[in-house]
Every structure is written in C-alpha cells, then in structure tokens.
Design an enzyme around this catalytic site. Structure first.
Site, mmCIF file in Angstrom:
data_model
loop_
_atom_site.group_PDB
_atom_site.id
_atom_site.type_symbol
_atom_site.label_atom_id
_atom_site.label_comp_id
_atom_site.label_asym_id
_atom_site.label_seq_id
_atom_site.Cartn_x
_atom_site.Cartn_y
_atom_site.Cartn_z
ATOM 1 N N ASP A 133 0.853 -1.190 0.000
ATOM 2 C CA ASP A 133 0.000 0.000 0.000
ATOM 3 C C ASP A 133 0.891 1.244 0.000
ATOM 4 O O ASP A 133 1.633 1.493 0.952
ATOM 5 C CB ASP A 133 -0.877 -0.038 1.261
ATOM 6 N N ASP A 146 -3.097 2.408 -5.894
ATOM 7 C CA ASP A 146 -2.035 2.457 -4.878
ATOM 8 C C ASP A 146 -1.945 1.243 -3.965
ATOM 9 O O ASP A 146 -1.197 1.261 -2.989
ATOM 10 C CB ASP A 146 -2.173 3.733 -4.030
ATOM 11 N N GLU A 147 -2.697 0.175 -4.260
ATOM 12 C CA GLU A 147 -2.545 -1.013 -3.414
ATOM 13 C C GLU A 147 -2.813 -2.300 -4.185
ATOM 14 O O GLU A 147 -3.584 -2.316 -5.144
ATOM 15 C CB GLU A 147 -3.413 -0.938 -2.156
#
Length: 236
Positions: free
Chosen positions: A15, A110-111
C-alpha cells in the site's frame, strides 16, 4: 489462482503511502515537507482525494470536504488531481510486482495483493520490493504480510507509514486479537456500532462469538467475519 493449501500460502499487501499527495511532492520539490491535499476546489464542493502526512497531522483525511480541510489548516496547499500521472507510476509499480510473481491482484492505483507462496525468504523478498519501489519512484510503500489477504491487509494498515510488518504463520489469531473490530474489511460503521452495542469491541472478541448468533445478527456475513477474525481467509 493459487493452488496452495492455506497453510502454505503467504500473501503481501502493498500500500503506497498517501499516494497522490506523495507523487505531487515528489514531482514538485517545493511541496515537500508541507501540508498538501489533492482534490477539487472548495468553491466547487471538492473533496480531499489524498492528504500528505503533514496535512494529516491537522486531522485532514481523504473524503473530507475541501471547504472543511482548508479551515482546519491555514497553510494547506491544494493541488488538482493528475490521474494520468498517478496511473503511469502505478503501472510501473505493478510491473515490479509482476516481475516477482504473476499472482498479483491490484485493488486500486495504490494497493495490491501479491501471492509470494513460491518464495523462500519472505522478509528478504518484501524488503527488496520496498527498496526497488523507493529507488525507481522515490515513493514510500508499506508492506504487510500474512497467510491470508485479511492478515496482510491489517498488517499493512498497522505498519503505516513506510513500514514492513510480516506476521509469522501460526500467529494470526494472536496478532489480530487485541485490535479494534473495525480494522477488518467488511466491518463498516454500522456493523461496528452493532457489534460494540453487544460488547464485541476487539477482533479477538469477534473470533469467539457464537456462529448462530452472528448469523442471526449479521446474516451470511457473520460466520465469514468470525473466520476473518481468526485469521482464516482462503480467498485466492
């Protein structure tokens, strides 16, 4: 899809920290070390899409109306989002994950989950990945790891920012037990209020709840949440 039995699995949850805001700070050195938010303007009912850690110190977080964010911090710098840029960097990072294994499940820009069950030294693999992301993009990533998606995601939430928290196989229940129940995916605000009203405040307390009681109060999700609270989650 992983064909490993549950005990052989090891999943990482990567993350990126304050991703949009961190990209803006990286691309514009003048923004570094300052409270930065990415999002629409206060006049047009914009909301915060991301807040730098400097902005978070003022209580500013994503989904907050921009009008309120500006009031909370007089020195706040607002930057309009550049999604094409974030996508470009996200693709580079996903590329790094895929060099490691084809078993990658992106959740957003983003993860992502990364199944590294085939690898031997998980700590070395995770640390190398963190270093590579830092070298290639200049961005910090937090990595959590565990034998299931549930455990790895919780570990990355606790490890933030710029952390590495790997839960050893067999220690899932111990790791989760004292944490607040709302840290689990699937336990939203309404479910939290309901569970808290019955004295179920921690993940450990949820883990020992009666299955029938959970089914009655939470429907089919009840037994599934009990399993997650015990660190059991065979979702590939």
């Amino acid at each position: 899809m992983s064909t490993h039995p549950a005990r052989d699995r090891y999943i990482l949850h990567a993350d990126l920290d304050a991703f949009y805001a961190s990209v803006e700070q990286r691309d514009n050195p003048n923004l570094r070390g300052k409270p930065v938010v990415v999002g629409g303007s206060p006049e047009s009912r914009g909301v915060v899409a991301a807040a730098s850690y400097e902005a978070r110190k003022f209580g500013i977080h994503s989904a907050l109306p921009m009008k309120i964010a500006v009031r909370m911090c007089s020195s706040l710098i607002r930057v309009p989002p550049r999604f094409q840029r974030y996508k470009e960097i996200s693709n580079q990072i996903i590329g790094l994950f895929k060099e490691l294994t084809p078993l990658v499940e992106p959740l957003s820009l983003d993860e992502a989950y990364i199944d590294i069950s085939e690898k031997n030294n998980v700590r070395e693999v995770a640390q190398t990945l963190k270093n590579k992301i830092k070298e290639m993009t200049g961005l910090a990533v937090t990595i959590g790891g565990g034998t299931s998606k549930t455990v790895s995601k919780v570990a990355s939430q606790i490890g933030k920012p710029d952390g590495l928290l790997l839960v050893k196989p067999g220690y899932e229940k111990e790791f989760l037990s004292k944490l607040k129940v709302d840290i689990l995916t699937g336990v939203g605000p309404k479910t939290t209020i309901l569970l808290n009203s019955y004295g179920v405040n921690t993940v450990g307390e949820l883990a020992i709840c009666d299955v029938q009681w959970l089914r009655t109060n939470l429907g089919v999700r009840g037994p599934e949440l009990k399993n997650r609270a015990m660190g059991i989650d065979n979702d590939p």
